[in-house]
Design a protein around this motif. Structure first.
Motif, mmCIF file in Angstrom:
data_model
loop_
_atom_site.group_PDB
_atom_site.id
_atom_site.type_symbol
_atom_site.label_atom_id
_atom_site.label_comp_id
_atom_site.label_asym_id
_atom_site.label_seq_id
_atom_site.Cartn_x
_atom_site.Cartn_y
_atom_site.Cartn_z
ATOM 1 N N PHE A 32 44.965 32.035 46.278
ATOM 2 C CA PHE A 32 44.920 33.044 45.209
ATOM 3 C C PHE A 32 44.260 34.322 45.727
ATOM 4 O O PHE A 32 44.749 35.439 45.479
ATOM 5 N N ARG B 144 46.895 29.909 34.864
ATOM 6 C CA ARG B 144 47.870 28.913 35.315
ATOM 7 C C ARG B 144 47.262 27.972 36.352
ATOM 8 O O ARG B 144 47.584 26.776 36.396
ATOM 9 N N LEU B 145 46.356 28.504 37.176
ATOM 10 C CA LEU B 145 45.750 27.688 38.233
ATOM 11 C C LEU B 145 44.633 26.795 37.721
ATOM 12 O O LEU B 145 44.288 25.790 38.360
ATOM 13 N N LEU C 245 45.886 39.810 36.554
ATOM 14 C CA LEU C 245 45.772 38.470 37.139
ATOM 15 C C LEU C 245 45.421 37.409 36.110
ATOM 16 O O LEU C 245 45.263 36.234 36.459
ATOM 17 N N LYS D 108 47.021 35.837 33.655
ATOM 18 C CA LYS D 108 47.924 34.701 33.480
ATOM 19 C C LYS D 108 47.942 33.798 34.707
ATOM 20 O O LYS D 108 47.982 32.569 34.585
ATOM 21 N N GLU D 109 47.899 34.399 35.894
ATOM 22 C CA GLU D 109 47.922 33.600 37.117
ATOM 23 C C GLU D 109 46.654 32.760 37.240
ATOM 24 O O GLU D 109 46.706 31.575 37.618
ATOM 25 N N HIS E 224 46.299 37.901 46.053
ATOM 26 C CA HIS E 224 46.059 38.881 45.001
ATOM 27 C C HIS E 224 44.866 39.807 45.242
ATOM 28 O O HIS E 224 44.765 40.846 44.573
#
Length: 360
Positions: free
Chosen positions: A309, A243-244, A237, A239-240, A313
Motif C-alpha cells: 500500500f 478495503r485492506l 485513499l 476506500k483503498e 500510494h
C-alpha cells in the motif's frame, strides 16, 4: 493534685510552649510576606491612571505569576472599553512600576483603520471573542504589534477547509489589507464542533502594503496546519485503506479521539515542501490483540500488504519514516515501530520480523 491531673497539666504546658511560638512565627511570617501573596487594591491602579492621564478606568483583569512577581492589571478607560492597557505593580509596597498606555494608543490608531472594514468582516460571519466587539490585541513586550482575534459563526473543519471556507478567509485577509491597519497576525477560532473541540486557523499578515495571492496564503496556512495536508492525502485513499482492513488489522489508532472520523489519524504528515505537499509522514496501524509476535503466521502477510500500500500510494513522494503498530487493547501493551531505514535494509519481511523481535 493527683498524678493524672499533674500529667495533664504538664502536657498542656508543653503544648503551650510549642504552639504559642509557632503561632507567633506564623503571624510574623504572614505580616512579612502578605504583600507577596495579596494584590494591591484596585484603587491603587485607578488613582495612578487618573493622576497621570486624567481619566478613570475599570480594572478588567489581574494577573500575578508567583510570590514576589510583579502584578499586572489590565485596565480600560471608562469611556472607551475598546482600549485596554497594562499597569504593573510592585508586590512589596504596591507602587506602580510602569504602564504601557502609549503602546495601547498606538494599537488604537491601527484599530481606527481596521474599524472602517469591521461591518464587512462581520458580514463574512466573524465576530469578536466571546461576544465582545471586534478589537485589536497586543502582547506586552512585543512592541507596537497588533493581533486580531476573531470567532467564526461555524466550526473550523480542516478536512473541508480548502473547499468550503478558504475563499471566505481570503476575503477576510483582503479586508484587513484594505484597511491598511498594521496587524501582525489574524487568528480565527471556530465554534465548538460535535466532538467538543474548538479548532482554529491563523495566518500572518505582513506589512500593510504587501498583498499576497490566494495561493500564497493557502500555502502559509497549510504549512501551519498539517491536518489540511493530511486530508488531501487521505481522502483519495479512504476506500483503498478501508478495503485492506481485515479482522487482524486496520488503518488508524482506535484510541485516538478522531477514530470515529471517516478520515482518522492513520496518516500524520511531518513535513511539507515549498508547494505545500507532504514529503514525510508516519502511519498508525491497530493490530489484533496478541498478534504482534514472531509466531503469528499472518504477521508477515499483513506487513507485506501494508508495505505494498505504501509503495503504490505514498512512496517515493511521501517518505514513510515510521509505521506504528499497536495491539488492539490498551492493556495488551503490544506495539512496535518499523522505521524507514529498517524497511530498506531488510527487504525480506521475515528477516525484518526476526530483526524486530530479536534485535530491538
Amino acid at each position: 493534685m493527683t498524678g493524672k491531673k499533674k500529667v495533664l497539666f504538664i502536657v498542656a504546658g508543653i503544648s503551650l510552649i510549642i504552639v504559642v511560638p509557632i503561632a507567633l512565627l506564623v503571624i510574623q511570617l504572614y505580616s512579612a510576606f502578605a504583600p507577596l501573596i495579596t494584590n494591591a487594591p484596585n484603587h491603587v491602579v485607578e488613582d495612578y491612571v487618573e493622576e497621570k492621564y486624567g481619566f478613570k478606568v475599570d480594572v478588567i483583569e489581574t494577573n500575578s505569576y508567583g510570590i514576589g512577581s510583579t502584578t499586572e492589571y489590565t485596565v480600560s478607560p471608562k469611556d472607551d472599553g475598546l482600549i485596554q492597557f497594562m499597569v504593573s505593580v510592585d508586590p512589596y509596597d504596591y507602587t506602580v512600576i510602569e504602564d504601557d498606555y502609549n503602546v495601547a494608543l498606538e494599537i488604537d490608531k491601527e484599530y481606527e483603520k481596521l474599524k472602517t472594514v469591521i461591518p464587512e468582516i462581520e458580514a463574512l460571519g466573524f465576530s469578536g471573542m466571546e461576544g465582545a466587539p471586534i478589537h485589536l490585541h497586543y502582547i506586552e513586550g512585543i512592541g507596537d504589534t497588533a493581533f486580531l482575534h476573531l470567532e467564526s459563526d461555524k466550526p473550523v473543519n480542516y478536512a473541508t477547509f480548502v473547499e468550503e471556507d478558504f475563499d471566505t478567509y481570503y476575503e477576510l485577509y483582503e479586508l484587513v489589507k484594505k484597511s491598511q491597519a498594521n496587524v501582525e497576525n489574524v487568528a480565527i477560532f471556530g465554534t465548538i464542533d460535535q466532538n467538543g473541540d474548538q479548532k482554529d486557523i491563523s495566518f500572518y499578515m505582513g506589512p500593510p502594503e504587501k498583498v499576497i495571492s490566494k495561493e500564497e496564503l493557502l500555502l502559509q496556512i497549510k504549512t501551519g496546519y498539517l491536518e489540511i495536508v493530511e486530508y488531501e492525502v487521505v481522502k483519495p485513499l479512504e476506500k483503498e485503506a478501508a478495503r485492506l482492513n481485515n479482522e487482524r488489522f486496520h488503518f488508524g489508532n482506535q484510541y485516538d479521539d478522531t477514530f470515529n472520523d471517516p478520515f482518522d489519524s492513520w496518516f500524520n504528515c511531518n513535513l511539507t515542501n515549498e508547494d505545500g505537499k507532504c514529503t514525510s509522514a508516519v502511519l498508525s496501524i491497530t493490530y489484533q490483540k496478541g498478534g504482534l509476535n514472531a509466531d503469528n503466521p499472518f504477521l508477515s502477510e499483513d506487513l507485506n500488504t501494508i508495505f505494498k500500500f505504501i509503495e503504490m500510494h505514498l512512496e517515493p513522494e511521501i517518505k514513510v519514516d515510521h509505521i506504528f503498530l499497536k495491539g488492539d487493547e490498551l492493556s495488551a501493551y503490544e506495539e512496535f515501530d518499523i522505521e524507514y531505514e529498517d524497511r530498506i535494509t531488510y527487504t525480506n519481511t521475515d528477516d525484518l520480523i526476526n530483526f524486530i523481535f530479536t534485535e530491538q
